[in-house]
Design a protein around this motif. Structure first.
Motif, mmCIF file in Angstrom:
data_model
loop_
_atom_site.group_PDB
_atom_site.id
_atom_site.type_symbol
_atom_site.label_atom_id
_atom_site.label_comp_id
_atom_site.label_asym_id
_atom_site.label_seq_id
_atom_site.Cartn_x
_atom_site.Cartn_y
_atom_site.Cartn_z
ATOM 1 N N ASN A 204 -6.606 -2.401 4.777
ATOM 2 C CA ASN A 204 -6.247 -4.192 4.939
ATOM 3 C C ASN A 204 -7.011 -4.802 5.012
ATOM 4 O O ASN A 204 -7.811 -5.192 5.253
ATOM 5 C CB ASN A 204 -5.913 -4.366 6.426
ATOM 6 C CG ASN A 204 -5.395 -5.223 6.934
ATOM 7 O OD1 ASN A 204 -4.538 -6.225 6.016
ATOM 8 N ND2 ASN A 204 -5.704 -6.516 7.923
ATOM 9 N N HIS A 242 -2.218 -7.280 3.759
ATOM 10 C CA HIS A 242 -1.320 -7.421 4.815
ATOM 11 C C HIS A 242 -0.773 -9.288 4.498
ATOM 12 O O HIS A 242 -1.257 -9.445 4.822
ATOM 13 C CB HIS A 242 -1.777 -7.302 6.267
ATOM 14 C CG HIS A 242 -0.540 -7.111 7.224
ATOM 15 N ND1 HIS A 242 -0.079 -8.644 7.600
ATOM 16 C CD2 HIS A 242 0.515 -6.179 8.392
ATOM 17 C CE1 HIS A 242 1.070 -8.201 8.326
ATOM 18 N NE2 HIS A 242 0.642 -7.108 8.861
ATOM 19 N N ARG A 281 5.761 -5.997 12.905
ATOM 20 C CA ARG A 281 4.711 -6.155 11.590
ATOM 21 C C ARG A 281 4.303 -7.454 12.001
ATOM 22 O O ARG A 281 3.563 -8.359 11.124
ATOM 23 C CB ARG A 281 5.530 -6.299 10.446
ATOM 24 C CG ARG A 281 6.355 -4.791 9.716
ATOM 25 C CD ARG A 281 4.871 -4.047 9.035
ATOM 26 N NE ARG A 281 4.752 -4.969 8.003
ATOM 27 C CZ ARG A 281 3.833 -4.842 7.014
ATOM 28 N NH1 ARG A 281 2.583 -3.783 7.418
ATOM 29 N NH2 ARG A 281 3.973 -5.607 5.902
#
Length: 444
Positions: A204, A242, A281
């Motif tokens: 990430n 992300h 998400r």
């Protein structure tokens, strides 16, 4: 003089595993190992595994079956399993595969030299801890070899997002960011050794929050700005991001920094809000599109790449149509797409799966659309002048292969004066043709 032992590493999966494999080779170099590209010539074989793809563990066991004859021929051959399958399976690997001598997780490979010594003494060491120490600082320092023009640099590991389909939080652990001082030092070392483009890596990566040199916590944008001050570092990229961690300062950096390449891999996974919620998400399709609008406002030529999962449990025909709608609206330069497959231990693993026929049909439809967009993006490059960083000679005499700012592979001919350009050269190129996965160009 003692002959060096030979190490063969087979790397599966992501760029971070490529980076990790390089570090493993360097660590074992202290024990007298040199790398070989032939498994049948090796004294030690390491499989650096990935747990993202379907039936990852079974594929590793199948590979071990293929390696068994090598060990039958050479009883002194040692075989180790590293990476995320090692983390997930642990001692079970030793039980199922007697051919394996060593198991090491992705957070403990800095201990490989000691494990290798124990292995040579007859032990079958297993280390899948999540240690407190920074493995990168504890890696043994081998000789400083000359590098190619591009390199990966891991800045962050682990993930705290816990997407319902993803095993990363369980195999790589929670998010940890490396201190900026160490990253700047490693980047300068890479540049001194010939690297001209660095790709920053993290599960990430845009969630980077490392300790800065000023005593404050730095974001990825601040780190990129500092890296951009290194004179002979010409290009900077980062992956994987992300959407929820694309901060204002990182968006601004795409408009401010010429060294930050106009290419972004930003997975969305689905265009359906219902499926995005089921995936955990924590963003909607509209959130994602608004984010892309902001990025394109500061960098209109931004090339976008993404990830998609089709057939997530509960996905309806309308959910899939929403994904196709989003893809058409975005216009990707490239994207990776996969059929959903359950990962043991993840929340989605217990949910009913869709029939294979549905998964296959949807994947084919999505990939056809993505291929169409990729082809259109490449054809739009024909006639344009771009900057290409040469990485290696091509197959044809006088040809060089490199990448554009947008990460397109280009086969370049027609060097001025007929001379052969060197890897690490940055040159203006006119694109003359587009093929399936690459472009052709003439040097200017």
């Amino acid at each position: 003089m003692t002959q060096p032992r030979k190490l063969f590493i087979k790397t599966y999966g992501c760029q971070m595993n490529v980076y990790d494999s390089e570090r493993m080779a360097e660590a074992l170099g202290v024990n007298g190992y040199v790398t070989t590209d032939r498994a049948d010539d090796a004294d030690m074989i390491l499989l650096n595994t990935c747990h993202i793809r379907e039936k990852a563990a079974e594929k590793v066991y199948s590979e071990l079956g293929r390696l068994r004859p090598l060990k039958d021929l050479n009883p002194d051959l040692r075989i180790g399993i590293a990476g995320c399958v090692a983390q997930a399976e642990g001692e079970e690997i030793l039980r199922r595969a007697p051919v394996v001598d060593l198991v090491v997780g992705p957070q403990t490979y800095h201990r490989l030299p000691e494990m290798e010594i124990a292995m040579r003494g007859g032990a079958r060491p297993v280390d899948t801890d999540f240690p407190q120490e920074d493995k990168f600082e504890h890696l043994p320092k081998g000789p400083r070899a000359r590098r190619g023009p591009t390199a990966f640099l891991t800045v962050q590991e682990g993930c705290d997002k816990f997407c319902a389909f993803c095993v990363v939080p369980y195999t790589r652990g929670s998010e940890v960011s490396r201190p900026a001082e160490r990253l700047l030092r490693e980047a300068r070392d890479l540049v001194d050794r010939g690297v001209r483009e660095i790709t920053l890596l993290g599960q990430n990566v845009n969630g980077y929050h490392g300790a800065g040199t000023d005593g404050k916590t730095w974001t990825l944008a601040r780190l990129v700005r500092e890296l951009a001050e290194i004179p002979d570092l010409w290009r900077i990229r980062y992956t994987t991001s992300h959407p929820n961690d694309m901060t204002d300062d990182l968006i601004a950096a795409h408009g401010d920094l010429d060294k930050l390449m106009p290419y972004l891999h930003l997975p969305v996974q689905s265009g359906s809000d219902a499926i995005l919620k089921a995936m955990n998400r924590k963003h909607t399709a509209a959130d994602y599109l608004r984010l892309l609008d902001r990025l394109r406002a500061v960098r209109p030529d931004l090339a976008l790449s993404g990830d998609f999962i089709v057939g997530f449990p509960g996905e309806t025909d309308q959910d899939f149509e929403d994904t196709l709608k989003l893809v058409r609206e975005v216009g990707y330069h490239s994207a990776f797409s996969f059929k959903y497959s359950a990962r043991p231990g993840t929340p989605a693993a217990e949910r009913p799966v869709l029939p294979d026929s549905v998964l296959d049909a949807r994947l084919h439809t999505l990939q056809s659309l993505i291929t169409e967009q990729q082809r259109a993006a490449q054809e739009a490059m024909v006639g344009r002048e771009v900057s290409v960083l040469f990485e290696k000679p091509g197959r044809m005499p006088g040809q060089m292969v490199g990448k554009t700012e947008y990460l397109h592979a280009v086969h370049v001919t027609g060097q001025p004066g007929g001379s052969q350009a060197e890897p690490g050269t940055l040159q203006r190129v006119r694109i003359t043709a587009s093929s399936t996965n690459s472009l052709a160009g003439e040097a200017l």
